[in-house]
Structure formats: structure tokens, C-alpha cells
Design an enzyme around this catalytic site. Sequence first.
Site, PDB file in Angstrom:
ATOM      1  N   ASP A   1     -56.652 -25.797  43.090  1.00  0.00           N
ATOM      2  CA  ASP A   1     -56.072 -24.682  43.845  1.00  0.00           C
ATOM      3  C   ASP A   1     -56.844 -24.587  45.154  1.00  0.00           C
ATOM      4  OD1 ASP A   1     -58.515 -23.011  42.637  1.00  0.00           O
ATOM      5  OD2 ASP A   1     -57.625 -21.877  44.310  1.00  0.00           O
TER       6      ASP A   1
ATOM      7  N   ASP B   1     -57.370 -16.326  38.101  1.00  0.00           N
ATOM      8  CA  ASP B   1     -58.817 -16.460  38.063  1.00  0.00           C
ATOM      9  C   ASP B   1     -59.373 -15.196  37.415  1.00  0.00           C
ATOM     10  OD1 ASP B   1     -59.273 -15.747  41.628  1.00  0.00           O
ATOM     11  OD2 ASP B   1     -58.753 -14.460  39.937  1.00  0.00           O
TER      12      ASP B   1
END
Length: 378
Positions: free
Chosen positions: A272, A98
Site C-alpha cells: 500500500d 491498518d
Amino acid sequence: MTDHHPTPDFRFRVDATDGQARTGAITMPRGVVRTPAFMPVGTAATVKAMYADQVRELGADIVLGNTYHLMLRPGAERMARLGGLHHFMRWDGPILTDSGGFQVMSLSALRKLDADGVTFRSHIDGTAHRMSPERSIEIQGLLGSDIQMQLDECVRLPAPPEAIEKAMRLSLRWAERCRTAFGEQPGKAMFGIVQGGDVPDLRVASARALVDLDLKGYAIGGLAVGEPQAVMLAMIETVEPHLPAHKPRYLMGVGTPDDLLRSVERGVDMFDCVMPTRAGRHGLAYTRHGRINLRNARHAEDTRPLDEASACPAARDYSRAYLHHLVRSDEILGMMLLTWNNLAYYQDLMAGMRAAIREGRFLTFAAETRAGWERAEA
Ligand SMILES: O=c1[nH]cnc2cc3nc(NCc4cccs4)[nH]c3cc12
């Protein structure tokens, strides 16, 4: 079937669809990601309580790394000197990282956001840091990430439409800057993140502007931040028609098994979530019979395993009584076995969805899966 051998470039193929649901694969130099895919979260260069080999064996093709944690410890430049995140944690498959922005805003101290980035102090040692779109992409590159996320601003819901619009437009400007900073990295990808909160017009404007950047994949952000599931699903339905069908869609931070079924049904390819790993550490087991709280006294003399039909030893070879004992005793093995069980269940669920889509029976699979959950005690 698709050519599932790793390729020198980043390629996504849809092999079959069933309604809006799709199944296929992303091929990259480091491996193939079967979709719909669930990415176990490997925050600090480890999927907590798991060996990397176990994560691979239970069916995960890709894991997520958190840029915020890794830039603070061990540090991006240090990770590069040590050979990169894959070598460091002994995970040779693809890794998605991320941008760090979401965790800066939710975990760090004294954070200040401006048009150029975000300034913050480490929650670990209080040192000052600056994250710009360019620095986020640079850090993800130093980590060796295969799929890099743009820096964005995620607004918690509910929020005023003006705040949602301001954050959405800032995120678009940052998407362009990340796109420029990423440049051309064959075999790797940078995904944009659709923002816009719970305002359909802003969601559509965000999606269309990102698609004009011709990115390799598109995440749907700004969800799973406290809104009802119905709002999350409505926003997926709003955005989906505006995203190219031949590129992956990644719903960030999602979710429960029911969230996964309903989001795949609406065209999402990647997920996720910390749920399976965090719940495992708190004594909660996800099974095809539903969610089971092993702390509960009812399990104290239950000799049955969690799921005798599972291929996962944690689900098949240990009694609920033993798991209850480990959880009540706060034993490390309890966290290990329940994390292992939960990740295996999530991967079995994804594999079941992929097969069901290929065979044109997704809705039946979803209904049968939900029916199985009804039988569990809370
Ligand atoms: O818009 C987003 N941008 C970048 N990262 C995200 C991560 C996200 N994770 C969740 N939900 C799961 C959560 C984890 C911790 C607090 S909420 N929602 C999320 C939204 C975003």
C-alpha cells in the site's frame, strides 16, 4: 489455475514462482485479491479524487482504510450503525484496515505511549482518545474490515538498537493481545507486523515469534520510514526466509514503482502507498516512460497523451498540454485525471509482474520496465 471464486474462509494460494517472486491469490468472501497486489489508499472512506467504480475498473481488487481517520470521523460505532465501511463507500471488494497506531504516532497531538496502548488527542478537534490492542481490533471489526492489522509500535530510522528492541518486544506483546481480541472470524484475517528496525537479529526474532502465533498473514513494518532503499531491501531479505511461504507477505507503506519491482523480486505479495494518489494531486504522473511533472513549462504545447498505449482514458485521451493547463490552473480535474492515470499505471505494473512471474520472465520484465523509465524527462 487456482479456484478464484470467493470462499467462505480466508485462503491464499501461490500459483507460480520465479526465484523468490510469487504470484497467486487471496480468496475471501468479499472477493479475490490477485497477488502481487497494490492496495490504493482510501484514507477517509474514499480513494481521494476517485469514484469507487473507477478504482475497481482500473484493476484494484482491495483498498486500504485508515483506522485513525475513520475512528475520529465519522466514528467506529457510527460507521457500524451506517452499515459498515464497504456499504458506506460503495466498495464491495475486500478492505484491509491498518491498526491506527502508526497514524496516531505521526498525526495526532499530545500522544503518550505506554505498555497498554496509546493515549492521544484528535488532530481534528482535540478530543482525547485511548487506543489499546483490543480497542484497535474492536474498531476494525466495527468498520467491517476483512484484513485487520495488529496494533504495533513503528520506530523511525535511524534509532538506537535499545529503542528498536523495546518497540519490537512491545509490538510482539500487542500481537498476542490482538490475536486474542480478534478470536475466530471465518473469512477474515488478522496480520501480524514484523518490526526490528535495521537490526537483523531483532528482525529475525520478531518474525519467528509472530510465526509461532500462526497468523493468517505477515506484514513487514518499520520500513519506508526514511531509510535508504538498500536498507529496506536488506531487511526484506533478512526476514523473508523466516516467514511461511504459504501465507501472504505485506510490505507496509511501499512504494515507488522501483520499490515494488525490487520487493516483489524478494518475495513480497502485498503493498500500500499514498504515492500514486498523493503525487497525482501534486501534478506528477507515473507512466511507463517514467515520472513526469506536468507543472513543468515544457509540456505547455505538447499534444501527446501521457501514454497512447494505455487502456486508461486519463493516460490515453488527454494531451499533456491540457494536463499542464489543469495543473497550473489548480483545477480539480487535474487532480482527478492524474490520480486516475497513476493508479492505473500502478495496477498495470502489478498485472505485468503477475504475468511475468507466471511465465518465468520476471527479471526480464523488471529490466525492460526500468529501461522504459529512462526515456522520460524528469
Ligand atoms: O511499521 C508500521 N506499522 C504500521 N503501519 C505502518 C505504515 C507505514 N507507512 C510507511 N511508509 C509510508 C509513509 C506514509 C507516511 C509517512 S511514511 N511505513 C510504515 C510502517 C508501518
